[in-house]
Design an enzyme around this catalytic site. Structure first.
Site, PDB file in Angstrom:
ATOM      1  N   ASN A 108       0.863  -1.183   0.000  1.00  0.00           N
ATOM      2  CA  ASN A 108       0.000   0.000   0.000  1.00  0.00           C
ATOM      3  C   ASN A 108       0.902   1.236   0.000  1.00  0.00           C
ATOM      4  O   ASN A 108       1.459   1.595   1.036  1.00  0.00           O
ATOM      5  CB  ASN A 108      -0.899  -0.036   1.244  1.00  0.00           C
ATOM      6  CG  ASN A 108      -1.766   1.201   1.366  1.00  0.00           C
ATOM      7  OD1 ASN A 108      -1.795   2.046   0.470  1.00  0.00           O
ATOM      8  ND2 ASN A 108      -2.476   1.326   2.481  1.00  0.00           N
ATOM      9  N   TRP A 109       1.027   1.838  -1.171  1.00  0.00           N
ATOM     10  CA  TRP A 109       1.963   2.978  -1.301  1.00  0.00           C
ATOM     11  C   TRP A 109       1.411   4.235  -0.629  1.00  0.00           C
ATOM     12  O   TRP A 109       2.137   5.211  -0.470  1.00  0.00           O
ATOM     13  CB  TRP A 109       2.252   3.256  -2.786  1.00  0.00           C
ATOM     14  CG  TRP A 109       2.969   2.142  -3.492  1.00  0.00           C
ATOM     15  CD1 TRP A 109       3.301   0.906  -2.981  1.00  0.00           C
ATOM     16  CD2 TRP A 109       3.460   2.159  -4.843  1.00  0.00           C
ATOM     17  NE1 TRP A 109       3.952   0.164  -3.938  1.00  0.00           N
ATOM     18  CE2 TRP A 109       4.071   0.905  -5.099  1.00  0.00           C
ATOM     19  CE3 TRP A 109       3.433   3.108  -5.869  1.00  0.00           C
ATOM     20  CZ2 TRP A 109       4.645   0.579  -6.328  1.00  0.00           C
ATOM     21  CZ3 TRP A 109       4.008   2.783  -7.101  1.00  0.00           C
ATOM     22  CH2 TRP A 109       4.613   1.530  -7.313  1.00  0.00           C
ATOM     23  N   LYS A 110       0.131   4.231  -0.276  1.00  0.00           N
ATOM     24  CA  LYS A 110      -0.515   5.403   0.330  1.00  0.00           C
ATOM     25  C   LYS A 110      -0.277   6.636  -0.566  1.00  0.00           C
ATOM     26  O   LYS A 110      -0.237   6.498  -1.784  1.00  0.00           O
ATOM     27  CB  LYS A 110      -0.028   5.590   1.775  1.00  0.00           C
ATOM     28  CG  LYS A 110      -0.202   4.289   2.598  1.00  0.00           C
ATOM     29  CD  LYS A 110      -0.041   4.463   4.074  1.00  0.00           C
ATOM     30  CE  LYS A 110      -0.225   3.117   4.772  1.00  0.00           C
ATOM     31  NZ  LYS A 110      -0.185   3.202   6.219  1.00  0.00           N
ATOM     32  N   HIS A 168      -9.570   0.843   5.091  1.00  0.00           N
ATOM     33  CA  HIS A 168      -8.240   1.112   5.657  1.00  0.00           C
ATOM     34  C   HIS A 168      -8.374   2.103   6.816  1.00  0.00           C
ATOM     35  O   HIS A 168      -9.193   3.023   6.763  1.00  0.00           O
ATOM     36  CB  HIS A 168      -7.293   1.663   4.590  1.00  0.00           C
ATOM     37  CG  HIS A 168      -5.883   1.685   5.095  1.00  0.00           C
ATOM     38  ND1 HIS A 168      -5.406   2.700   5.882  1.00  0.00           N
ATOM     39  CD2 HIS A 168      -4.882   0.778   4.991  1.00  0.00           C
ATOM     40  CE1 HIS A 168      -4.152   2.416   6.231  1.00  0.00           C
ATOM     41  NE2 HIS A 168      -3.814   1.258   5.702  1.00  0.00           N
ATOM     42  N   GLU A 176      -6.772   4.600   7.732  1.00  0.00           N
ATOM     43  CA  GLU A 176      -6.650   6.031   7.426  1.00  0.00           C
ATOM     44  C   GLU A 176      -7.928   6.556   6.782  1.00  0.00           C
ATOM     45  O   GLU A 176      -8.290   7.726   6.962  1.00  0.00           O
ATOM     46  CB  GLU A 176      -5.411   6.261   6.552  1.00  0.00           C
ATOM     47  CG  GLU A 176      -4.139   6.109   7.384  1.00  0.00           C
ATOM     48  CD  GLU A 176      -3.014   5.379   6.703  1.00  0.00           C
ATOM     49  OE1 GLU A 176      -2.939   5.383   5.464  1.00  0.00           O
ATOM     50  OE2 GLU A 176      -2.187   4.778   7.427  1.00  0.00           O
ATOM     51  N   GLU A 227      -5.162  -4.792  10.811  1.00  0.00           N
ATOM     52  CA  GLU A 227      -4.139  -3.761  10.957  1.00  0.00           C
ATOM     53  C   GLU A 227      -4.429  -2.955  12.221  1.00  0.00           C
ATOM     54  O   GLU A 227      -5.217  -1.998  12.177  1.00  0.00           O
ATOM     55  CB  GLU A 227      -4.152  -2.814   9.752  1.00  0.00           C
ATOM     56  CG  GLU A 227      -3.909  -3.495   8.428  1.00  0.00           C
ATOM     57  CD  GLU A 227      -3.432  -2.507   7.375  1.00  0.00           C
ATOM     58  OE1 GLU A 227      -2.285  -2.624   6.952  1.00  0.00           O
ATOM     59  OE2 GLU A 227      -4.193  -1.596   7.010  1.00  0.00           O
ATOM     60  N   GLY A 241       2.584   2.570  10.765  1.00  0.00           N
ATOM     61  CA  GLY A 241       3.502   3.693  10.563  1.00  0.00           C
ATOM     62  C   GLY A 241       4.204   4.144  11.826  1.00  0.00           C
ATOM     63  O   GLY A 241       4.819   5.211  11.851  1.00  0.00           O
ATOM     64  N   SER A 267       3.571  -1.869  10.470  1.00  0.00           N
ATOM     65  CA  SER A 267       5.026  -1.920  10.665  1.00  0.00           C
ATOM     66  C   SER A 267       5.615  -3.294  10.396  1.00  0.00           C
ATOM     67  O   SER A 267       6.563  -3.717  11.051  1.00  0.00           O
ATOM     68  CB  SER A 267       5.404  -1.420  12.070  1.00  0.00           C
ATOM     69  OG  SER A 267       4.986  -0.074  12.239  1.00  0.00           O
ATOM     70  N   GLY A 309       2.928  -0.953   4.347  1.00  0.00           N
ATOM     71  CA  GLY A 309       2.985   0.456   3.980  1.00  0.00           C
ATOM     72  C   GLY A 309       4.417   0.865   3.684  1.00  0.00           C
ATOM     73  O   GLY A 309       4.942   0.670   2.588  1.00  0.00           O
ATOM     74  N   GLY A 310       5.082   1.423   4.680  1.00  0.00           N
ATOM     75  CA  GLY A 310       6.413   2.002   4.501  1.00  0.00           C
ATOM     76  C   GLY A 310       7.406   1.083   3.796  1.00  0.00           C
ATOM     77  O   GLY A 310       8.133   1.516   2.894  1.00  0.00           O
TER      78      GLY A 310
HETATM   79  P1  13P Z   1       3.072   0.538   7.684  1.00  0.00           P
HETATM   80  O1  13P Z   1       3.633  -0.754   7.129  1.00  0.00           O
HETATM   81  O2  13P Z   1       3.773   1.761   7.182  1.00  0.00           O
HETATM   82  O3  13P Z   1       2.955   0.491   9.182  1.00  0.00           O
HETATM   83  O4  13P Z   1       1.567   0.654   7.112  1.00  0.00           O
HETATM   84  C1  13P Z   1       0.710  -0.432   7.231  1.00  0.00           C
HETATM   85  C2  13P Z   1      -0.516  -0.145   6.459  1.00  0.00           C
HETATM   86  O5  13P Z   1      -1.307   0.711   6.807  1.00  0.00           O
HETATM   87  C3  13P Z   1      -0.741  -0.917   5.233  1.00  0.00           C
HETATM   88  O6  13P Z   1      -2.009  -0.709   4.725  1.00  0.00           O
END
Ligand code: 13P
Length: 256
Positions: free
Chosen positions: A12-14, A98, A100, A170, A176, A216, A237-238
Site C-alpha cells: 500500500n503505497w498510500k 483502511h 486512514e 491492521e 507507521g 510496521s 505500507g512504509g
Molecule cells: P506501515 O507498514 O507503514 O505500518 O503501514 C501499514 C498499512 O497501513 C498498510 O495498509
C-alpha cells in the site's frame, strides 16, 4: 501460515511516490520477482494518478490494486472514482476500510460495507481492513472492534463473494509507528477473526480466507509473523516503498 492457503502480500503505497519513483519501484520489484511464480500473490496499490502508468509496467504476476473506490456507479461525486473506472485502468484488487480512511477521512462502517459490495460486484478482489485503536486495545476491546467492523463490513456479502475477499488485520497503533504486534498477539486476533468467519459462514469459508497482518511489517519481523498459523501474508505500507524490502517480505511469505 497454513499450507492450504496461498500467501498474499500487498504494498500500500498510500500518498507516496511521484511518477518516476513509482516507475523505478515497480521495475525494481518486477525484476526481483522473476522466479517467485505463483507461490505468493502480490499486489501493489499506487496512488490513483499513477494506476495506468504502473499498470503498464507490471511483470511477473504482480497485480494492480486501488487504495479506494466510491460506492456509486457514476454521477455528481466530485473527486471520487468508480469501480468501473478502476477496472478500465486495469485494477484487479481494491482496499476497503483502511484505518486512514476510517479515522483520518471519517468513513463509517456502513460506507466501508457499500464500497466492499461495489468492489465485489465489479469482480475485484476486495481486501477489507479492520483493526482497533490504541485506546480500544487498552480498554480490552480489540476483539469486539474487529467483530463489529467485520460484521458490518461483510453485511450482505455471500459465501461465494467472500471466497474472492481477503481480510487485513491492521491494529491502528501499529501503522507507521514502528510498533508491531507480537506474533502471539497478532495470532490471537487472527484466530478469533477466523473463528468469527466460521460462525458467520462456515468452517470451509474460514479455512480458505486469507487474513493478512498489517502494521510496521518489515523484513526483520515478517518471517516470525507469517510463521503463525493464522497469518497468511501482509499489507505493507512504509516497507513497500523500497523494492528490496518489499521483496524480502514476499520471500518470507514464500517460505512461511
Ligand atoms: P506501515 O507498514 O507503514 O505500518 O503501514 C501499514 C498499512 O497501513 C498498510 O495498509
Amino acid at each position: 501460515m497454513s499450507s492450504q492457503r496461498t500467501p498474499f502480500v500487498g504494498g500500500n503505497w498510500k500518498m507516496n511516490t511521484n511518477a518516476q519513483e513509482g516507475a523505478d519501484l515497480i521495475d525494481g520489484l518486477g525484476s526481483l520477482m522473476s522466479g517467485v511464480g505463483d507461490a505468493v500473490e502480490v499486489a501493489v496499490y499506487p496512488p490513483f494518478p499513477y494506476l495506468v502508468g504502473i499498470g503498464g509496467r507490471l511483470s511477473n504476476g504482480i497485480m494492480l490494486g486501488s487504495q479506494d473506490l466510491w460506492k456509486d456507479d457514476n454521477g455528481a461525486f466530485t473527486g471520487e472514482v468508480s469501480a468501473a473506472m478502476l477496472k478500465d485502468c486495469g485494477v484487479h484488487t481494491v482496499l476497503t476500510g483502511h484505518s486512514e480512511r476510517r479515522h483520518v477521512i471519517g468513513e463509517s462502517d456502513e460506507l466501508v460495507n457499500q464500497k466492499t459490495i461495489k468492489g465485489l460486484a465489479a469482480g475485484m478482489t476486495v481486501v477489507l481492513c479492520i483493526g482497533e485503536k490504541i485506546e480500544e486495545r487498552e480498554a480490552g476491546q480489540t476483539d469486539a472492534v474487529n467483530e463489529r467492523q467485520i460484521r458490518a463490513g461483510l453485511s450482505g456479502v455471500s459465501k461465494d463473494q467472500l471466497s474472492k475477499m481477503v481480510l487485513a488485520y491492521e491494529p491502528v497503533w501499529a501503522i507507521g509507528t514502528g510498533k508491531t504486534a507480537t506474533p502471539d498477539d497478532a495470532q490471537d486476533a487472527h484466530a478469533k477473526i477466523r473463528a468469527l468467519i466460521a460462525g458467520m459462514y462456515d468452517q470451509a469459508a474460514a479455512d480458505s480466507i486469507r487474513i493478512l497482518y498489517g502494521g510496521s511489517m518489515k523484513p526483520g519481523n515478517a518471517a516470525e509473523l507469517m510463521a503463525m498459523e493464522d497469518i497468511d501474508g501482509g499489507l505493507i505500507g512504509g516497507a513497500s516503498l523500497k523494492a528490496e524490502d518489499f521483496f524480502a517480505i514476499i520471500q518470507a511469505a514464500q517460505n512461511s
